[in-house]
Design a protein around this motif. Structure first.
Motif, PDB file in Angstrom:
ATOM      1  N   ARG A 269       0.981  -1.246   0.091  1.00  0.00           N
ATOM      2  CA  ARG A 269      -0.195  -0.067   0.050  1.00  0.00           C
ATOM      3  C   ARG A 269       0.884   1.262   0.030  1.00  0.00           C
ATOM      4  O   ARG A 269       0.663   2.299  -0.671  1.00  0.00           O
ATOM      5  CB  ARG A 269      -0.901   0.099   1.360  1.00  0.00           C
ATOM      6  CG  ARG A 269      -2.183  -0.980   1.140  1.00  0.00           C
ATOM      7  CD  ARG A 269      -2.825  -1.073   2.467  1.00  0.00           C
ATOM      8  NE  ARG A 269      -3.443   0.347   2.738  1.00  0.00           N
ATOM      9  CZ  ARG A 269      -4.498   0.785   2.551  1.00  0.00           C
ATOM     10  NH1 ARG A 269      -5.173   0.167   1.597  1.00  0.00           N
ATOM     11  NH2 ARG A 269      -4.760   1.919   2.792  1.00  0.00           N
ATOM     12  N   ARG A 335       4.100   9.719   7.529  1.00  0.00           N
ATOM     13  CA  ARG A 335       2.988  10.070   7.267  1.00  0.00           C
ATOM     14  C   ARG A 335       2.433  11.363   7.720  1.00  0.00           C
ATOM     15  O   ARG A 335       1.635  12.024   6.860  1.00  0.00           O
ATOM     16  CB  ARG A 335       1.856   9.024   8.103  1.00  0.00           C
ATOM     17  CG  ARG A 335       0.263   9.159   7.931  1.00  0.00           C
ATOM     18  CD  ARG A 335      -0.462   8.211   8.584  1.00  0.00           C
ATOM     19  NE  ARG A 335      -1.846   8.430   8.476  1.00  0.00           N
ATOM     20  CZ  ARG A 335      -2.628   7.564   8.893  1.00  0.00           C
ATOM     21  NH1 ARG A 335      -2.434   6.603   9.713  1.00  0.00           N
ATOM     22  NH2 ARG A 335      -4.070   7.814   8.551  1.00  0.00           N
ATOM     23  N   LEU A 473      -5.049  13.372   0.786  1.00  0.00           N
ATOM     24  CA  LEU A 473      -5.948  12.016   1.005  1.00  0.00           C
ATOM     25  C   LEU A 473      -5.342  11.032   0.879  1.00  0.00           C
ATOM     26  O   LEU A 473      -5.667   9.860   1.776  1.00  0.00           O
ATOM     27  CB  LEU A 473      -7.203  12.419   0.128  1.00  0.00           C
ATOM     28  CG  LEU A 473      -8.119  13.661   0.417  1.00  0.00           C
ATOM     29  CD1 LEU A 473      -9.194  13.580  -0.605  1.00  0.00           C
ATOM     30  CD2 LEU A 473      -8.876  13.260   1.660  1.00  0.00           C
ATOM     31  N   TRP A 477      -4.874   8.091   3.645  1.00  0.00           N
ATOM     32  CA  TRP A 477      -5.485   6.576   3.514  1.00  0.00           C
ATOM     33  C   TRP A 477      -4.404   5.301   3.364  1.00  0.00           C
ATOM     34  O   TRP A 477      -4.824   4.255   3.592  1.00  0.00           O
ATOM     35  CB  TRP A 477      -6.543   6.547   2.547  1.00  0.00           C
ATOM     36  CG  TRP A 477      -7.922   7.344   2.818  1.00  0.00           C
ATOM     37  CD1 TRP A 477      -8.219   7.732   4.011  1.00  0.00           C
ATOM     38  CD2 TRP A 477      -8.692   8.019   1.707  1.00  0.00           C
ATOM     39  NE1 TRP A 477      -9.158   8.372   3.840  1.00  0.00           N
ATOM     40  CE2 TRP A 477      -9.695   8.433   2.439  1.00  0.00           C
ATOM     41  CE3 TRP A 477      -8.766   7.840   0.348  1.00  0.00           C
ATOM     42  CZ2 TRP A 477     -10.686   9.391   1.937  1.00  0.00           C
ATOM     43  CZ3 TRP A 477      -9.480   8.623  -0.223  1.00  0.00           C
ATOM     44  CH2 TRP A 477     -10.680   9.234   0.536  1.00  0.00           C
TER      45      TRP A 477
END
Length: 489
Positions: A269, A335, A473, A477
């Motif tokens: 991811r 992040r 965004l 996520w």
């Protein structure tokens, strides 16, 4: 996530390895901007046509964009140090050919060879840093690399312009020779050889051919889309062909034993998310830096020298703050840095869209805010890409990520230019002037042209700001919230 990795080189070797990768990358990054400044003089000296001058730029862009993934995969298989040396040597020889060019045709050939050399050396830079630095120090090292590259890119045009004023346009190419010599010496003396030992030295020639044709079609189509009004259908056809080629490429790569760009990497991811962020953020960056100089020269009336000075703080902010951002990312994780930085980039671009008459409030402050956002994200973004894959696949990961950033720039410039042109043509009731080229201020309808131009400029920037918000965004996520310096899945 696989844990196999190449042992990093000794602490004594690392600074010299980092210096070699910084110098090599700087050569490739500076080349485009310095040559752009030299084009008017080259055209006069070599009696070249406008089409030939466009190909002096496009030959480099085309080969670089088409071969980045090939260069990254070749390094994993054949040895990153070996491919890095080959790319640097080819870049130097091509620079010599450009410097000695007696005609536009020879200069175009030299620029094409430089594109091949850059495609070999640029992906290796990040792959070599990943191989030589442990994960907990990688963010700081990549921050230094990104900061130094941004600094040299910001200062390169000014220094190149000074050399060309002092000598002639050929100095823009001569300067690469001592830099390349220093890179070769540092590489031979300090850089260890690293590769992906799980695959053979045989290159995936089928994937190489498909990647070359797909990326080449995209690069050529998007370049023509922004530079020629008479090739719209052909340009769009090439873009569609390139997009279809990329789909075929990844389908093919999932079915061969030793793929050039392993599709297994996209199961992470973090790797998928950071590449999507790269597309959006570097698209926003490229599109904005395409529009702002047009605005400064055509609308605000600045000279090219003044534009260069106005844009310089942008590169300096990224240059000086990328390394501290990399250190902070190693400590707190990527992040929050990626989320915060993307929002700051969006705020800066949105600020430009307001178009305040005051230069400092309408241009310089939003540009500096955008630069701050990019300084926050550049190192964590690249570090997350490299930490999300096994170290043996660092070359492939770097090649994919560099290709994403290159194609993002081409897409954004084409998209921003097309958006501005459509808005201008739709609302230009005076039917005078065109985007980026104003009629005389005394001409009837001038005020209407300016109003429509402002709408087109702001609309294009809003589109780019939305892209940066999309990157925020994705950071929220896709990017896991884990401490810096660790492998991410």
């Amino acid at each position: 996530m696989m844990t196999d990795r190449v042992e990093p080189c000794s602490p004594q070797q690392r600074p010299w390895v980092l210096a070699a990768t910084i110098l090599a990358s700087a050569m490739a990054f500076i080349d485009g901007s310095v040559v752009t400044i030299a084009l008017p003089v080259i055209r006069t000296d070599l009696d070249a046509s406008l089409t030939e001058m466009l190909w002096v730029l496009n030959a480099y862009t085309l080969l670089l964009g088409a071969l980045l993934m090939v260069g990254g995969g070749a390094g994993d298989r054949l040895g990153r140090r070996r491919v890095f040396l080959a790319g640097t040597l080819l870049f130097a020889l091509a620079s010599l050919l450009c410097a000695l060019s007696p005609s536009p045709e020879v200069l175009i050939a030299g620029r094409a060879l430089k594109g091949i050399g850059a495609a070999l050396l640029v992906p290796q830079s990040l792959a070599i840093i990943s191989a030589c630095y442990p994960a907990d120090e990688r963010g700081h090292a990549i921050g230094l690399w990104a900061g130094a590259s941004a600094l040299t890119t910001a200062l390169g045009p000014a220094f190149g312009g000074f050399l060309m004023d002092l000598f002639n346009w050929r100095a823009a190419f001569w300067i690469n020779l001592p830099l390349a010599a220093l890179v070769l010496l540092l590489t031979l003396a300090f850089m260890p050889e690293t590769r992906d030992r799980s695959v053979s030295g045989r290159l995936d020639w089928g994937g190489t051919l498909i990647a070359f044709l797909a990326c080449g079609s995209l690069t050529l189509g998007l370049t023509w889309l922004t530079e020629s009004e008479g090739r719209l259908v052909l340009s769009l056809a090439l873009v569609c062909l390139g997009l279809a080629g990329l789909l075929i490429f990844f389908w093919y790569e999932g079915r061969v034993e030793q793929p050039l760009a392993p599709t297994v990497l996209f199961r992470s991811r973090a790797f998928t998310g950071t590449n999507l962020m790269t597309l959006l953020l570097y698209g926003t960056l490229s599109g904005t830096l395409f529009l702002v100089p047009i605005d400064l020269i055509e609308y605000r009336g600045l000279t090219p020298t003044q534009v260069g000075l106005a844009m310089m703080p942008f590169g300096l902010i990224i240059g000086f703050l990328s390394s501290p951002a990399g250190k902070l990312s190693d400590r707190i994780g990527a992040r929050p840095m990626l989320l915060c930085g993307s929002l700051v980039v969006a705020a800066g671009v949105a600020g430009l869209a307001f178009q305040f008459d005051n230069f400092w409030l309408g241009v310089e402050l939003p540009l500096c805010i955008m630069a701050l956002g990019m300084a926050i994200v550049v190192s964590p973004l690249t570090t997350t890409v490299m930490n999300s894959v096994p170290d043996t696949r660092a070359g492939s990961a770097s090649g994919i990520n560099n290709t994403a950033s290159r194609l993002a720039g081409l897409f954004a410039i084409a998209g921003a230019g097309a958006c501005a042109a459509v808005l201008f043509q739709t609302f230009n009731q005076a039917d005078q002037g065109k985007f980026g080229l104003f009629p005389d201020p005394n001409t009837s309808g001038y005020d209407a042209v300016v109003s429509v131009y402002q709408l087109a400029y702001a609309g294009s920037l809003v589109m780019l700001a939305v892209g940066a918000l999309g990157a925020a965004l994705i950071a929220a996520w896709f990017i896991p919230s884990i401490p810096g310096g660790k492998k991410v899945d």
